[in-house]
Design a protein around this motif. Structure first.
Motif, short mmCIF file in Angstrom:
data_model
loop_
_atom_site.label_atom_id
_atom_site.label_comp_id
_atom_site.label_asym_id
_atom_site.label_seq_id
_atom_site.Cartn_x
_atom_site.Cartn_y
_atom_site.Cartn_z
N PRO A 1 3.99 5.77 -1.01
CA PRO A 1 3.71 4.64 -1.93
C PRO A 1 2.48 4.87 -2.79
CG PRO A 1 4.26 3.84 0.27
CD PRO A 1 4.11 5.31 0.38
N ASP B 1 10.13 8.09 0.82
CA ASP B 1 10.28 7.33 2.06
C ASP B 1 10.58 5.87 1.72
OD1 ASP B 1 7.86 6.29 1.23
OD2 ASP B 1 6.66 7.46 2.62
N GLU B 2 10.86 5.07 2.76
CA GLU B 2 11.28 3.69 2.54
C GLU B 2 10.18 2.86 1.86
OE1 GLU B 2 14.17 2.44 2.89
OE2 GLU B 2 15.08 4.27 3.71
N ASP B 3 8.91 3.07 2.25
CA ASP B 3 7.83 2.30 1.64
C ASP B 3 7.67 2.64 0.17
OD1 ASP B 3 7.40 1.17 4.11
OD2 ASP B 3 5.82 2.59 4.68
N CYS C 1 8.03 0.01 -2.93
CA CYS C 1 6.94 -0.14 -3.90
C CYS C 1 7.45 0.08 -5.32
CB CYS C 1 5.81 0.83 -3.57
SG CYS C 1 4.42 0.78 -4.71
#
Length: 299
Positions: A234, A260-262, A266
């Motif tokens: 992020p 990644d997921e974050d 974001c």
């Protein structure tokens, strides 16, 4: 033509249909790997440069060529490595020789007439039709004493007002021509070609260097190319967004290892387009702003 196989992402369970890319051999024949539709794909979390290439043997000349291992970027942000079949690639069918046209057999000779058979009667003569009588010539009208005065042509009416010219339709983009990514410099070159294909002009190195990767700038856009072997975080997305805010321009992130997921959450919040770079050089959008940019192009 390479066959298509169904592929299901093991993370989001989304179904895809994937076709292995075809590359030209040195002999000119197209070569493509055979995908295994029964085996599931592998989630690519870490990259090893030696595992990015696969040897494909040409079915025409037998030469072994190294091409990028087929991959698929899922919209959920997962990079999938497709399973390959052990069967060798099949050669393209070549047209066989054309069969010669059959030679027509000569007509059989007429059988001789029997000496005791009566001679055939001659055909009756056709009556000749009578010659047609020519039609009488039409009578000419008498010549006038004085030639008639020619009539003046009517005054043309004013032409109707032409409607306003319509605005020219936007030019349609041709097919994108990627470059194979083997080094980090190839990743930057592939991104610059893709931005030019979208319609951006004046592409150059950005004045501000990003925390990771290479920064590119164009008229109205700031892009970051991340050739690292780790997914983007992020913090990387936020730094690109802040740089674009200071430049009063849009932004786009191109990563070789995905996100990644974050980082995806974001980017969706800030409206940052995300793209995954495949080894074939074709960027794949993985979020809503990325798909909107790929469809609309440069404003």
């Amino acid at each position: 033509m390479p066959e298509s196989v169904p592929v299901r992402c093991p993370v989001c369970r989304r179904a895809h249909v994937c076709t292995a890319p075809s590359y030209p051999c040195a002999c000119g024949a197209p070569t493509a790997v055979r995908l295994d539709g029964a085996a599931g794909p592998a989630v690519l979390a870490h990259r090893a440069w030696d595992e990015e290439w696969v040897t494909v043997r040409c079915a025409a000349c037998g030469r072994g060529n190294q091409w990028p291992h087929p991959e698929l970027g899922c919209p959920c942000g997962t990079v999938l490595r497709l399973a390959l079949s052990d069967a060798p690639p099949a050669a393209l069918p070549s047209p066989g020789p054309t069969a010669p046209a059959p030679t027509p057999s000569p007509d059989p000779a007429p059988e001789p007439a029997h000496p005791l058979a009566p001679a055939p009667a001659p055909p009756p003569a056709l009556a000749r039709p009578p010659a047609p009588t020519p039609p009488p010539a039409p009578a000419l009208p008498p010549a006038p004493a004085h030639p008639p005065t020619p009539a003046l042509p009517p005054t043309p009416a004013a032409p109707p007002a032409s409607p306003p010219a319509a605005a020219p339709a936007p030019a349609r983009r041709g097919p994108f021509r990627p470059v194979t990514i083997r080094t980090a410099r190839d990743a930057v070159t592939a991104t610059a070609l893709y931005l030019r294909w979208l319609g951006y002009r004046g592409i150059r190195r950005a004045d501000q260097r990003p925390p990771s990767g290479v920064g590119l700038a164009a008229h109205g856009l700031v892009a970051q190319v991340d050739p690292a072997l780790r997914p983007a975080a992020p913090r990387d997305v936020e730094c690109l967004w802040l740089t674009a805010m200071t430049e009063s321009a849009g932004c786009a992130y191109f990563s070789l290892a995905g996100y990644d997921e974050d980082a995806r959450a974001c980017a969706d919040t800030l409206g940052v387009p995300l793209f995954v770079l495949g080894l074939t050089g074709i960027p794949t959008p993985v979020n809503g702003p990325g798909r909107a940019l790929a469809e609309a192009g440069a404003a």
